[in-house]
Motif scaffolding. Sequence first.
Motif, short mmCIF file in Angstrom:
data_model
loop_
_atom_site.label_atom_id
_atom_site.label_comp_id
_atom_site.label_asym_id
_atom_site.label_seq_id
_atom_site.Cartn_x
_atom_site.Cartn_y
_atom_site.Cartn_z
N GLU A 34 -13.79 44.93 -5.61
CA GLU A 34 -14.97 45.05 -4.77
C GLU A 34 -15.00 43.99 -3.68
OE1 GLU A 34 -18.20 45.17 -7.55
OE2 GLU A 34 -17.60 47.13 -8.33
N SER A 35 -13.85 43.37 -3.42
CA SER A 35 -13.75 42.39 -2.33
C SER A 35 -12.29 42.29 -1.90
CB SER A 35 -14.28 41.02 -2.77
OG SER A 35 -13.57 40.56 -3.92
N MET A 36 -12.06 41.59 -0.80
CA MET A 36 -10.70 41.48 -0.24
C MET A 36 -10.44 40.06 0.26
SD MET A 36 -10.47 44.90 2.14
CE MET A 36 -11.96 44.48 3.04
N TRP A 37 -9.20 39.67 0.15
CA TRP A 37 -8.69 38.49 0.83
C TRP A 37 -7.66 38.98 1.84
CZ3 TRP A 37 -9.13 33.00 -0.06
CH2 TRP A 37 -10.03 32.64 -1.07
N VAL A 38 -7.83 38.59 3.08
CA VAL A 38 -6.88 38.97 4.13
C VAL A 38 -6.20 37.68 4.60
CG1 VAL A 38 -6.55 40.14 6.33
CG2 VAL A 38 -8.40 40.86 4.80
N ILE A 39 -4.90 37.61 4.39
CA ILE A 39 -4.17 36.35 4.55
C ILE A 39 -2.97 36.53 5.46
CG2 ILE A 39 -2.82 34.60 3.27
CD1 ILE A 39 -4.50 35.32 0.80
N THR A 40 -2.66 35.49 6.23
CA THR A 40 -1.41 35.49 6.99
C THR A 40 -0.29 34.96 6.10
OG1 THR A 40 -0.23 34.60 8.89
CG2 THR A 40 -1.95 33.21 7.97
N GLY A 41 0.80 35.67 6.07
CA GLY A 41 1.93 35.22 5.27
C GLY A 41 2.67 34.05 5.88
N THR A 42 2.54 33.90 7.19
CA THR A 42 3.25 32.83 7.89
C THR A 42 2.29 32.12 8.83
OG1 THR A 42 5.27 34.15 7.82
CG2 THR A 42 5.26 32.24 9.28
N LYS A 43 1.97 30.88 8.51
CA LYS A 43 1.08 30.08 9.36
C LYS A 43 1.82 29.60 10.61
CE LYS A 43 -1.35 26.96 7.27
NZ LYS A 43 -1.65 25.82 6.39
N LYS A 44 1.09 28.94 11.49
CA LYS A 44 1.65 28.45 12.75
C LYS A 44 2.85 27.53 12.50
CE LYS A 44 0.29 26.30 17.13
NZ LYS A 44 -0.83 25.70 17.90
N ASP A 45 2.79 26.74 11.42
CA ASP A 45 3.88 25.82 11.12
C ASP A 45 5.01 26.47 10.32
OD1 ASP A 45 2.80 26.09 8.61
OD2 ASP A 45 2.21 24.00 8.37
N GLY A 46 4.88 27.79 10.06
CA GLY A 46 5.93 28.52 9.35
C GLY A 46 5.75 28.59 7.85
N SER A 47 4.73 27.93 7.33
CA SER A 47 4.53 27.91 5.88
C SER A 47 3.66 29.06 5.41
CB SER A 47 3.88 26.58 5.46
OG SER A 47 2.57 26.46 6.01
N LEU A 48 3.70 29.34 4.13
CA LEU A 48 2.86 30.36 3.52
C LEU A 48 1.45 29.82 3.37
CD1 LEU A 48 2.64 33.12 1.98
CD2 LEU A 48 3.22 31.84 -0.10
N SER A 49 0.45 30.64 3.66
CA SER A 49 -0.94 30.19 3.57
C SER A 49 -1.29 29.77 2.14
CB SER A 49 -1.88 31.31 4.02
OG SER A 49 -3.23 30.94 3.79
N LYS A 50 -1.92 28.60 2.02
CA LYS A 50 -2.36 28.11 0.72
C LYS A 50 -3.54 28.90 0.18
CE LYS A 50 -0.68 23.38 1.41
NZ LYS A 50 -1.04 21.93 1.48
N ASP A 51 -4.16 29.71 1.03
CA ASP A 51 -5.27 30.54 0.58
C ASP A 51 -4.84 31.51 -0.51
OD1 ASP A 51 -7.02 29.35 2.31
OD2 ASP A 51 -6.87 30.89 3.86
N LEU A 52 -3.54 31.82 -0.55
CA LEU A 52 -3.04 32.75 -1.56
C LEU A 52 -3.29 32.21 -2.97
CD1 LEU A 52 -1.60 35.41 -2.13
CD2 LEU A 52 0.59 34.19 -2.00
N HIS A 53 -3.21 30.89 -3.13
CA HIS A 53 -3.44 30.29 -4.45
C HIS A 53 -4.87 30.51 -4.92
CE1 HIS A 53 0.44 28.12 -4.62
NE2 HIS A 53 0.31 28.05 -3.30
N CYS A 54 -5.80 30.57 -3.98
CA CYS A 54 -7.20 30.84 -4.32
C CYS A 54 -7.42 32.32 -4.56
CB CYS A 54 -8.12 30.35 -3.20
SG CYS A 54 -8.01 28.59 -2.85
N ALA A 55 -6.78 33.14 -3.74
CA ALA A 55 -7.00 34.59 -3.81
C ALA A 55 -6.59 35.17 -5.15
CB ALA A 55 -6.23 35.27 -2.68
#
Length: 252
Positions: free
Chosen positions: A142-163
């Motif tokens: 009943e909710s969504m997380w929309v995340i970028t897989g590649t941040k500006k610095d080339g790393s994976l978004s840390k938001d995934l750990h929360c999602a």
Amino acid sequence: MTENSSDFGFFIIGSGPGDPELITLKGYRILKRAQVILYDNLVNKKLLEIAPKDCKMIYVGKQPYGNYTPQEVIHELIKAYTQTHQVVVRLKGGDPFIFGRGFEEVLFAEKHKISAHYIPGISSMQASGLSGIPLTHRGVSESMWVITGTKKDGSLSKDLHCAIKSSATVIIYMGMKKLAEIADVYIRAERGDMPAAIIQHASLPEQKKVVCKVKNLMTAAEHSGLTCPAIIIIGGVVAVGNHASLLHVVHS
């Protein structure tokens, strides 16, 4: 329709996920009057046929991990053409305000006293429904997380750990180069068996979809020949959608 002041200026238009018929009526109307179009790599070229024959069309796309037009160059083109033309269109794939850098161009226009108009587009994550996967489903997510897989610095978004700590659907853009890292995050959280899907060319006849467990994302992508750009969806909705058999995609 009669023309008014909102029919002139600089327009940032979302072209949608690929199918040219998914552009909005407002976007179509402005394209019919465009004098200059600065268009991206993911824009369906059929949309350019809507514009007048004397419209100046300039490709300013960025290919995933390939050739690209620097954002600074795009800004300068916007500045130059809005000084000499009344209807200048920036045509971008999907929705310009969802990982599309569209608002950067709005801010640039505002800084240089350029009248800017935003016309939303259907995002590729919404087009996932055309492959039979809903983004939410009662009793499942009943909710969504929309995340970028590649941040500006080339790393994976840390938001995934929360999602991954919730039951929400996780939607990852620009993550095809991060499949191993994404899988590892889920495996470490003991959620490697979560259902996942990769969708490429959503809404187009050549649309491809692979469904697997999140821990097998890399292997599934390699076996299916899926490449950039594609969208990754993780969560119970994938399992729900993978059992649906009533949805048909209609192409023009």
